[in-house]
Design an enzyme around this catalytic site. Sequence first.
Site, mmCIF file in Angstrom:
data_model
loop_
_atom_site.group_PDB
_atom_site.id
_atom_site.type_symbol
_atom_site.label_atom_id
_atom_site.label_comp_id
_atom_site.label_asym_id
_atom_site.label_seq_id
_atom_site.Cartn_x
_atom_site.Cartn_y
_atom_site.Cartn_z
ATOM 1 N N ASP A 1 24.812 36.394 -10.120
ATOM 2 C CA ASP A 1 23.904 37.154 -9.277
ATOM 3 C C ASP A 1 24.461 38.581 -9.243
ATOM 4 O O ASP A 1 25.600 38.817 -9.672
ATOM 5 C CB ASP A 1 23.866 36.519 -7.883
ATOM 6 N N ASP B 1 23.682 41.600 -6.440
ATOM 7 C CA ASP B 1 24.019 42.075 -5.093
ATOM 8 C C ASP B 1 24.799 41.002 -4.339
ATOM 9 O O ASP B 1 24.341 39.867 -4.204
ATOM 10 C CB ASP B 1 22.745 42.408 -4.313
#
Length: 221
Positions: free
Chosen positions: A13, A15
């Site tokens: 991922d 953020d």
Amino acid sequence: MSLPSATQAVLFDLDGTLLDTANDLGAALNHLLLQNNLPLVERSAYRPVASDGAKGLLELGFKDKLSAFNFQELRQQFLSYYENNIATHTSIYSGVIELIEYLKQHNITWGIVTNKPEDLTLKLLPNFPEFNDCQVIIGGDTLAKRKPDPEPLLHACKEMNVDPKHTLYVGDAPRDIEAGNAANMTTVIAQWGYINNLSDCNNWLSDFSCKSPLEIKALIK
């Protein structure tokens, strides 16, 4: 328990996993709140919501007053401010660079699968040349579906020509683990990310949960 010895790739991922983008997202929110004479939001409040994007942050800041605004216009104002200030306060999490170097040294492919819009993702990443060798980038609107649907993860594996069963997915939100599990990947919770209560992670059904990126390096060893 250890990771499969035949790990071919690691997907991340963005953020709250590779980059700490919370302060730039919070700045965009507070800019709009200031414009509308509403109370600003402290970092301690917006940080756990940073992974939820514009919608989650606007709901946090505007609360019950949100219904008085045109949400799409407000969202566009948020995204416009964020895009123009996208890497002002954003930084790479400690240990991430070392982990990526370790993957390169061991010929393990890596990529990014995020729910962040693709255009913002592609504008943000060039500010961090450490990520130049990323093999695949899938944004939240690259495909018709996004996490928690497994399709973006499976698409990334296809692009990298790797087997999902021999791929690790690392993220800091329940949707990350749900998507990774549905894609039959080995899943790892990024405890250093935007998690409000670490005890909640016990319900995410991940394969692993790590306090720092360097713990992932040790698992792959």
